[in-house]
Design an enzyme around this catalytic site. Sequence first.
Site, PDB file in Angstrom:
ATOM      1  CG  HIS A 157      35.508  39.428  40.987  1.00  0.00           C
ATOM      2  ND1 HIS A 157      36.868  39.212  40.931  1.00  0.00           N
ATOM      3  CD2 HIS A 157      35.090  38.821  42.119  1.00  0.00           C
ATOM      4  CE1 HIS A 157      37.251  38.496  41.973  1.00  0.00           C
ATOM      5  NE2 HIS A 157      36.185  38.253  42.710  1.00  0.00           N
TER       6      HIS A 157
HETATM    7  C1  T46 Z   1      37.489  36.784  45.300  1.00  0.00           C
HETATM    8  C2  T46 Z   1      38.820  37.377  45.589  1.00  0.00           C
HETATM    9  C3  T46 Z   1      38.963  37.839  47.002  1.00  0.00           C
HETATM   10  C4  T46 Z   1      40.337  28.580  40.671  1.00  0.00           C
HETATM   11  O1  T46 Z   1      40.581  27.722  39.797  1.00  0.00           O
HETATM   12  N1  T46 Z   1      39.669  28.230  41.798  1.00  0.00           N
HETATM   13  C5  T46 Z   1      39.369  29.120  42.772  1.00  0.00           C
HETATM   14  O2  T46 Z   1      38.768  28.736  43.793  1.00  0.00           O
HETATM   15  C6  T46 Z   1      39.767  30.485  42.594  1.00  0.00           C
HETATM   16  C7  T46 Z   1      39.439  31.503  43.656  1.00  0.00           C
HETATM   17  C8  T46 Z   1      40.427  30.824  41.450  1.00  0.00           C
HETATM   18  N2  T46 Z   1      40.700  29.898  40.513  1.00  0.00           N
HETATM   19  C9  T46 Z   1      41.455  30.291  39.336  1.00  0.00           C
HETATM   20  C10 T46 Z   1      40.699  31.215  38.384  1.00  0.00           C
HETATM   21  C11 T46 Z   1      41.794  32.046  37.786  1.00  0.00           C
HETATM   22  O3  T46 Z   1      42.364  31.387  36.679  1.00  0.00           O
HETATM   23  O4  T46 Z   1      42.595  31.036  39.767  1.00  0.00           O
HETATM   24  C12 T46 Z   1      42.861  32.105  38.887  1.00  0.00           C
HETATM   25  C13 T46 Z   1      42.885  33.428  39.640  1.00  0.00           C
HETATM   26  O5  T46 Z   1      41.555  33.741  40.093  1.00  0.00           O
HETATM   27  P1  T46 Z   1      40.975  35.212  40.046  1.00  0.00           P
HETATM   28  O6  T46 Z   1      41.523  35.964  38.890  1.00  0.00           O
HETATM   29  O7  T46 Z   1      39.485  35.133  40.151  1.00  0.00           O
HETATM   30  O8  T46 Z   1      41.595  35.829  41.390  1.00  0.00           O
HETATM   31  P2  T46 Z   1      41.228  37.194  42.097  1.00  0.00           P
HETATM   32  O9  T46 Z   1      42.320  37.478  43.054  1.00  0.00           O
HETATM   33  O10 T46 Z   1      40.886  38.263  41.142  1.00  0.00           O
HETATM   34  O11 T46 Z   1      39.873  36.878  42.938  1.00  0.00           O
HETATM   35  C14 T46 Z   1      39.875  35.913  43.957  1.00  0.00           C
HETATM   36  C15 T46 Z   1      38.598  35.057  43.866  1.00  0.00           C
HETATM   37  O12 T46 Z   1      38.482  34.511  42.557  1.00  0.00           O
HETATM   38  C16 T46 Z   1      37.358  35.840  44.156  1.00  0.00           C
HETATM   39  O13 T46 Z   1      36.261  34.978  44.353  1.00  0.00           O
HETATM   40  O14 T46 Z   1      36.497  37.190  45.885  1.00  0.00           O
HETATM   41  O15 T46 Z   1      39.924  36.523  45.241  1.00  0.00           O
END
Ligand code: T46
Length: 134
Positions: free
Chosen positions: A49
């Site tokens: 993303h």
């Molecule tokens: C990014 C990269 C480097 C939350 O509830 N709060 C939060 O602050 C974050 C970051 C995530 N979440 C929840 C949302 C999802 O259910 O944690 C789960 C995993 O998040 P996500 O799939 O977005 O994780 P990544 O590793 O794809 O991305 C993350 C960050 O979301 C993003 O901003 O830049 O790490």
Amino acid sequence: MDIKHIQLKSCGDERGSLIALEEKSNIPFEIKRVYYMFKTGEDVRRGFHAHKTLKQVAIAVRGSCKFLLDDGTEQITVTLDHPAQGLLIESFMWREMFDFSPDCVLMVLADQLYDEADYVRNYDQFIAQVQSGE
Ligand code: T46
């Protein structure tokens, strides 16, 4: 592509090392949120993303991982493998994280609270928005 690495000063002495992170000092924004990921499977690729406005600094405080960063015209891969090495991720940058070492703890400092509406999760949409200059 201009990637900003932040070399974090380590205050080391015979007891070990210590790094302090301060907003608007070595971290170039107000820190609104900190999160970290660990126990990431070695074959896992995450991210996929961009963010509309969010700015972040990523630090592998333990172990290593790689970031693919894509500004819509160029891609670059950066390895994070030292707790004194910060990577500034500006907004509107597609990111994917991969090659996590088993011990990797990837910490991310963000300038905004979590907001799903700030995510662009579709690559074609990301490219279209970059090209239209939105
Ligand atoms: C990014 C990269 C480097 C939350 O509830 N709060 C939060 O602050 C974050 C970051 C995530 N979440 C929840 C949302 C999802 O259910 O944690 C789960 C995993 O998040 P996500 O799939 O977005 O994780 P990544 O590793 O794809 O991305 C993350 C960050 O979301 C993003 O901003 O830049 O790490």
